[in-house]
Design a protein around this motif. Structure first.
Motif, PDB file in Angstrom:
ATOM      1  N   GLN A 234      40.754  -8.679  32.076  1.00 54.66           N
ATOM      2  CA  GLN A 234      41.991  -8.065  32.554  1.00 54.66           C
ATOM      3  C   GLN A 234      42.277  -6.812  31.742  1.00 54.66           C
ATOM      4  O   GLN A 234      42.418  -6.873  30.516  1.00 54.66           O
ATOM      5  N   GLN A 235      42.376  -5.677  32.416  1.00 57.09           N
ATOM      6  CA  GLN A 235      42.537  -4.408  31.721  1.00 57.09           C
ATOM      7  C   GLN A 235      43.772  -4.389  30.838  1.00 57.09           C
ATOM      8  O   GLN A 235      43.761  -3.822  29.737  1.00 57.09           O
ATOM      9  N   GLN A 236      44.857  -5.053  31.277  1.00 60.05           N
ATOM     10  CA  GLN A 236      46.080  -5.049  30.475  1.00 60.05           C
ATOM     11  C   GLN A 236      45.876  -5.765  29.147  1.00 60.05           C
ATOM     12  O   GLN A 236      46.516  -5.425  28.152  1.00 60.05           O
ATOM     13  N   ASP A 237      44.986  -6.754  29.109  1.00 58.97           N
ATOM     14  CA  ASP A 237      44.692  -7.424  27.840  1.00 58.97           C
ATOM     15  C   ASP A 237      43.986  -6.463  26.892  1.00 58.97           C
ATOM     16  O   ASP A 237      44.304  -6.415  25.694  1.00 58.97           O
ATOM     17  N   LEU A 238      43.029  -5.717  27.405  1.00 54.51           N
ATOM     18  CA  LEU A 238      42.294  -4.773  26.559  1.00 54.51           C
ATOM     19  C   LEU A 238      43.225  -3.679  26.039  1.00 54.51           C
ATOM     20  O   LEU A 238      43.128  -3.266  24.875  1.00 54.51           O
ATOM     21  N   GLU A 239      44.153  -3.227  26.869  1.00 57.12           N
ATOM     22  CA  GLU A 239      45.084  -2.179  26.458  1.00 57.12           C
ATOM     23  C   GLU A 239      46.070  -2.679  25.412  1.00 57.12           C
ATOM     24  O   GLU A 239      46.555  -1.891  24.590  1.00 57.12           O
ATOM     25  N   ARG A 240      46.377  -3.980  25.427  1.00 56.13           N
ATOM     26  CA  ARG A 240      47.359  -4.542  24.486  1.00 56.13           C
ATOM     27  C   ARG A 240      46.702  -5.121  23.235  1.00 56.13           C
ATOM     28  O   ARG A 240      47.412  -5.560  22.320  1.00 56.13           O
ATOM     29  N   LEU A 241      45.377  -5.140  23.184  1.00 59.73           N
ATOM     30  CA  LEU A 241      44.675  -5.685  22.022  1.00 59.73           C
ATOM     31  C   LEU A 241      44.933  -4.820  20.796  1.00 59.73           C
ATOM     32  O   LEU A 241      44.741  -3.607  20.825  1.00 59.73           O
ATOM     33  N   GLN A 242      45.366  -5.455  19.689  1.00 58.23           N
ATOM     34  CA  GLN A 242      45.679  -4.730  18.466  1.00 58.23           C
ATOM     35  C   GLN A 242      44.799  -5.216  17.319  1.00 58.23           C
ATOM     36  O   GLN A 242      44.094  -6.215  17.421  1.00 58.23           O
ATOM     37  N   THR A 243      44.896  -4.491  16.216  1.00 58.22           N
ATOM     38  CA  THR A 243      44.040  -4.773  15.067  1.00 58.22           C
ATOM     39  C   THR A 243      44.210  -6.203  14.561  1.00 58.22           C
ATOM     40  O   THR A 243      43.229  -6.873  14.214  1.00 58.22           O
ATOM     41  N   HIS A 244      45.444  -6.686  14.515  1.00 58.43           N
ATOM     42  CA  HIS A 244      45.646  -8.042  13.981  1.00 58.43           C
ATOM     43  C   HIS A 244      45.088  -9.097  14.929  1.00 58.43           C
ATOM     44  O   HIS A 244      44.670 -10.161  14.475  1.00 58.43           O
ATOM     45  N   HIS A 245      45.072  -8.819  16.241  1.00 62.54           N
ATOM     46  CA  HIS A 245      44.414  -9.745  17.160  1.00 62.54           C
ATOM     47  C   HIS A 245      42.913  -9.812  16.875  1.00 62.54           C
ATOM     48  O   HIS A 245      42.325 -10.896  16.828  1.00 62.54           O
ATOM     49  N   ILE A 246      42.307  -8.642  16.697  1.00 60.24           N
ATOM     50  CA  ILE A 246      40.865  -8.575  16.448  1.00 60.24           C
ATOM     51  C   ILE A 246      40.516  -9.301  15.162  1.00 60.24           C
ATOM     52  O   ILE A 246      39.546 -10.067  15.092  1.00 60.24           O
TER      53      ILE A 246
END
Length: 386
Positions: free
Chosen positions: A233-245
């Protein structure tokens, strides 16, 4: 009385239309599905059926109590034997704020456990795939969170079996919730932890490598193309942040709790990464931090394999894992129960029948992916303590 009458699940919120998904697939349509066993004839109209020849599979209804039948999650549990120490896993670390920095002080109204207290009850959560509303409903039905979405389970132990994102509408919301519950559970003297699923590998790979070519058995591919093909889902990729990674990259691949070997994928590919839980978790962590795109892709490919525990050879495959990593039974997600049982959507559009967790392979394996992406059920189950 139907299984649903005895073991009702929460009413699923409406997160939008479900699209009948394929199993995880690489570019060019190469499925990771083993060939049927010699002499096996699937029932007409189904991919596979459930028979005594398939390991005596059955639904784990005996351990799927209604809310009125189960003890309150906050109440102490007294096992028959002293509990073993927590297995060596990659710790999730302290909770992080939106800038990726550790939160130093927490203020949750829960007492810390006293030394020597018995461990709290153990729960596992199947594949979520972005269906946040359904997850909140299932956790609340089990008494693990309150109506506001905060930890309400005291010293309970919860393990998510991986696959937070893709296909559903709010994968990042799911990750944020699990991270929040991990912090709140720790403050309550319990814990909420998670395993690395193949969709975590794929999602992180899409974010890190994008369209960079990788060498696949199906030809040249890319993480981004495979991620989109598998419901990214593109919105997930756009909302992914450093702390998630950072948090996702440190998830362990295996864990051992109360004699249950917890893993995401129903495959023996874990044996290719180490002879102990520590070795496997360290190998996957090293791969994600030190190796390149091709090695990362190969790990995703291996952990996308499935169905190793079905058929006449299934119990032996489970024994191989248990012999290496310990435990008396494996608990996994990854392969939706409707595919394991041959109860996917019928021609008339009837949703699959998933009354609860599914036990098979001579009762050595428990499947927890209820097929929420295909109008099945998002499963949260309490496992019996040894």
């Amino acid at each position: 009385m139907t299984p649903e009458d005895r073991f009702p699940g929460p009413e699923l919120p409406d997160s939008g239309p479900r699209h009948q998904p394929d199993l995880d697939v690489l570019p060019y349509g190469s499925y990771y599905e083993p060939e049927p066993e010699p002499g096996f004839e699937p029932e007409a109209g189904y991919g596979y059926t459930t028979t005594s020849g398939y390991g005596g599979a059955r639904f784990l209804e005996a351990h799927w109590p209604t809310a009125s039948q189960q003890a309150h999650p906050g109440e102490p549990v007294h096992p028959q034997a002293p509990a073993a120490e927590d297995p060596p896993t990659i710790e999730l670390g302290p909770p992080l704020d939106k800038f990726g920095k550790p939160i130093e002080e927490l203020n949750f109204p829960y007492p810390q456990p006293e030394p020597g207290e018995a461990p709290g009850p153990l729960y596992v959560v199947g594949d979520v795939h972005g269906y946040l509303d359904e997850l909140l409903a299932a956790l609340h039905q089990q008494g693990l969170i309150d109506a506001e979405g905060h930890w309400a389970a005291g010293r309970s132990r919860v393990w998510f079996l991986g696959d937070f994102t893709d296909r559903g509408p709010d994968g990042i919301g799911v990750i944020d919730l699990v991270m929040q519950l991990a912090a709140e559970a720790a403050a309550a003297g319990g814990y909420c932890r998670a395993l690395m699923g193949n969709h975590e590998l794929l999602f992180l790979g899409a974010a890190k490598y994008g369209d960079e070519p990788v060498q696949s058995t199906a030809g040249t591919a890319s993480f981004l193309a495979a991620w989109r093909l598998n419901g990214g889902q593109q919105q997930d990729l756009e909302r992914l942040q450093t702390h998630h990674i950072s948090w996702l990259s440190r998830l362990p691949a295996l864990a051992l709790e109360d004699g249950h070997l917890l893993l995401h994928s129903d495959t023996t590919a874990y044996l290719e990464y180490g002879e102990s839980i520590t070795e496997v978790n360290d190998a996957v962590h090293h791969l994600l931090t030190e190796e390149g795109a091709d090695e990362w892709w190969d790990c995703f490919r291996r952990f996308t394999k499935r169905f190793a525990f079905r058929g006449d050879a299934g119990p032996q495959a489970v024994h191989e894992l248990l012999g290496a990593y310990g435990g008396q039974r494996v608990v996994h997600g990854h392969s939706p129960i409707p595919y394991l049982t041959g109860s996917t959507h019928l021609d008339d559009g009837t949703p699959p029948h998933v009354p609860g967790p599914y036990i098979y392979a001579d009762e050595l394996a428990i499947a927890m992916d209820g097929g929420v992406t295909m109008e099945g059920r998002l499963l949260v189950a309490r496992l019996p303590l040894n």
